[in-house]
Write a protein that holds these residues in place. Sequence first.
Motif, short mmCIF file in Angstrom:
data_model
loop_
_atom_site.label_atom_id
_atom_site.label_comp_id
_atom_site.label_asym_id
_atom_site.label_seq_id
_atom_site.Cartn_x
_atom_site.Cartn_y
_atom_site.Cartn_z
N VAL A 168 0.85 -1.19 0.00
CA VAL A 168 0.00 0.00 0.00
C VAL A 168 0.89 1.24 0.00
O VAL A 168 1.72 1.42 0.89
CB VAL A 168 -0.93 0.02 1.23
CG1 VAL A 168 -1.77 1.30 1.24
CG2 VAL A 168 -1.83 -1.21 1.24
N VAL A 169 0.72 2.10 -1.01
CA VAL A 169 1.57 3.29 -1.12
C VAL A 169 0.79 4.58 -0.90
O VAL A 169 1.39 5.63 -0.63
CB VAL A 169 2.28 3.34 -2.50
CG1 VAL A 169 3.28 2.19 -2.62
CG2 VAL A 169 1.26 3.28 -3.64
N GLU A 170 -0.53 4.52 -0.99
CA GLU A 170 -1.36 5.70 -0.74
C GLU A 170 -2.67 5.28 -0.09
O GLU A 170 -3.15 4.17 -0.30
CB GLU A 170 -1.67 6.46 -2.04
CG GLU A 170 -0.49 7.12 -2.71
CD GLU A 170 -0.90 7.87 -3.96
OE1 GLU A 170 -2.10 8.22 -4.07
OE2 GLU A 170 -0.05 8.11 -4.83
N LYS A 171 -3.23 6.19 0.71
CA LYS A 171 -4.54 5.93 1.31
C LYS A 171 -5.26 7.25 1.50
O LYS A 171 -4.71 8.20 2.06
CB LYS A 171 -4.41 5.21 2.65
CG LYS A 171 -5.77 4.91 3.30
CD LYS A 171 -5.62 4.16 4.61
CE LYS A 171 -6.98 3.83 5.20
NZ LYS A 171 -6.87 3.09 6.48
N GLU A 172 -6.52 7.30 1.04
CA GLU A 172 -7.31 8.52 1.20
C GLU A 172 -8.79 8.16 1.19
O GLU A 172 -9.29 7.55 0.24
CB GLU A 172 -7.02 9.51 0.07
CG GLU A 172 -7.77 10.83 0.24
CD GLU A 172 -7.42 11.84 -0.84
OE1 GLU A 172 -8.09 12.88 -0.91
OE2 GLU A 172 -6.48 11.57 -1.62
N SER A 173 -9.47 8.50 2.28
CA SER A 173 -10.92 8.29 2.41
C SER A 173 -11.33 6.84 2.14
O SER A 173 -12.32 6.57 1.46
CB SER A 173 -11.68 9.23 1.46
OG SER A 173 -11.36 10.58 1.74
N GLY A 174 -10.54 5.91 2.67
CA GLY A 174 -10.87 4.49 2.51
C GLY A 174 -10.44 3.88 1.20
O GLY A 174 -10.64 2.69 0.98
N LEU A 175 -9.85 4.69 0.32
CA LEU A 175 -9.37 4.18 -0.97
C LEU A 175 -7.85 4.09 -0.92
O LEU A 175 -7.17 5.07 -0.61
CB LEU A 175 -9.81 5.11 -2.10
CG LEU A 175 -9.45 4.66 -3.52
CD1 LEU A 175 -10.26 3.42 -3.90
CD2 LEU A 175 -9.72 5.79 -4.51
N VAL A 176 -7.32 2.91 -1.21
CA VAL A 176 -5.87 2.72 -1.18
C VAL A 176 -5.34 2.47 -2.58
O VAL A 176 -6.07 2.00 -3.47
CB VAL A 176 -5.47 1.54 -0.26
CG1 VAL A 176 -5.94 1.78 1.16
CG2 VAL A 176 -5.99 0.22 -0.80
N THR A 177 -4.07 2.80 -2.76
CA THR A 177 -3.37 2.46 -3.99
C THR A 177 -2.30 1.44 -3.65
O THR A 177 -1.49 1.66 -2.74
CB THR A 177 -2.72 3.69 -4.63
OG1 THR A 177 -3.74 4.65 -4.95
CG2 THR A 177 -1.99 3.31 -5.92
N ILE A 178 -2.31 0.33 -4.37
CA ILE A 178 -1.36 -0.75 -4.12
C ILE A 178 -0.36 -0.81 -5.27
O ILE A 178 -0.75 -0.84 -6.44
CB ILE A 178 -2.10 -2.11 -4.02
CG1 ILE A 178 -3.20 -2.03 -2.97
CG2 ILE A 178 -1.13 -3.24 -3.71
CD1 ILE A 178 -4.21 -3.16 -3.06
N ASP A 179 0.91 -0.78 -4.92
CA ASP A 179 1.95 -0.90 -5.94
C ASP A 179 2.24 -2.38 -6.17
O ASP A 179 2.64 -3.09 -5.26
CB ASP A 179 3.22 -0.19 -5.50
CG ASP A 179 4.34 -0.37 -6.52
OD1 ASP A 179 4.20 0.12 -7.65
OD2 ASP A 179 5.35 -1.04 -6.18
N VAL A 180 1.99 -2.83 -7.40
CA VAL A 180 2.25 -4.22 -7.78
C VAL A 180 3.26 -4.22 -8.92
O VAL A 180 2.91 -3.93 -10.07
CB VAL A 180 0.96 -4.95 -8.21
CG1 VAL A 180 1.28 -6.38 -8.63
CG2 VAL A 180 -0.06 -4.95 -7.08
N ASN A 181 4.51 -4.44 -8.60
CA ASN A 181 5.58 -4.46 -9.61
C ASN A 181 5.57 -3.21 -10.48
O ASN A 181 5.72 -3.28 -11.71
CB ASN A 181 5.45 -5.71 -10.49
CG ASN A 181 5.67 -6.99 -9.71
OD1 ASN A 181 6.44 -7.03 -8.75
ND2 ASN A 181 4.97 -8.05 -10.11
N GLY A 182 5.37 -2.06 -9.84
CA GLY A 182 5.42 -0.80 -10.58
C GLY A 182 4.09 -0.33 -11.12
O GLY A 182 3.97 0.81 -11.58
N SER A 183 3.06 -1.16 -11.07
CA SER A 183 1.72 -0.77 -11.52
C SER A 183 0.84 -0.49 -10.32
O SER A 183 0.95 -1.18 -9.29
CB SER A 183 1.09 -1.87 -12.38
OG SER A 183 1.83 -2.09 -13.55
#
Length: 214
Positions: free
Chosen positions: A155-170
Amino acid sequence: MSVYDNVACGLRWRKEKNEVVRRRVEDVLEVVAMADYRDSNAKTLSGGETQRVAIARALTTQPEVLLLDEPTANLDPISISKIEEVLAHIIGEQRITVVMATHDMSQGQRLAGRVGVIMDGKILQVGSPNEVFTLPKNREVAEFVGVENILAGIVVEKESGLVTIDVNGSGIEAISDYEVGERVYALIRPEEITLTLSKDMSSARNAFPGKIVK
C-alpha cells in the motif's frame, strides 16, 4: 435388515416404546424421501440412498447438532442434489444445527450459514460464505476457495478508505482499511475482469493494457 429396522436401531438401543419408534422412523423417512423404501433390504440401496438412511437414523434421536463428514463424497450429481435438499430442509425447517465437513466449495456456499476453513489442523478463517469467498483472510484461504489471480503488493497511498497498491510498478486502487506501508495481496477473480478493445470503453477504476495469449 430392512430400511425401517436400520433407521430404528438407535431408538431400540435406547429402549424407546414401539409406538415412539414407529412414529419417529416414519417421520424421518418422509424427511429424507425414503418412505417408499421402508421394507427394502438396506444392503441393496445405492450409495446416495444409503447416505439418506444414515441421516434418517441420526435424526430419530432428535439431536441438537448433526455432525456430517463429507456426506456427498463419491456420489453422482442426482444423489448429491437429493441429499442437499434433505440438509436444507433439516437446517431451514427443523432448525437443527448441522456441522459438515466438505471439500466442495460450491456446496459450502449453497448450504452453509457460516463457513470455517481448516488447513493443517488450524482454523484459518470463520465467517459467512460471502465473507470467506469474497474476502479471504490470507493467501492460503484465497487459494483454497479458488482465487487464481493473486498479486502481491504494498500500500503506497490511502485517502478516504481508498488505497493504492503498488504491484511491480503498476498501481491498483481498492477500497480497504489497510495502512500505507503494509504488504497485501490483491485478489482478482476471472468473473470480475472485463475485456475491452479501448480503455475509453470501460468505466472501471483499474485498467491495464494486455494481449490475449491463450
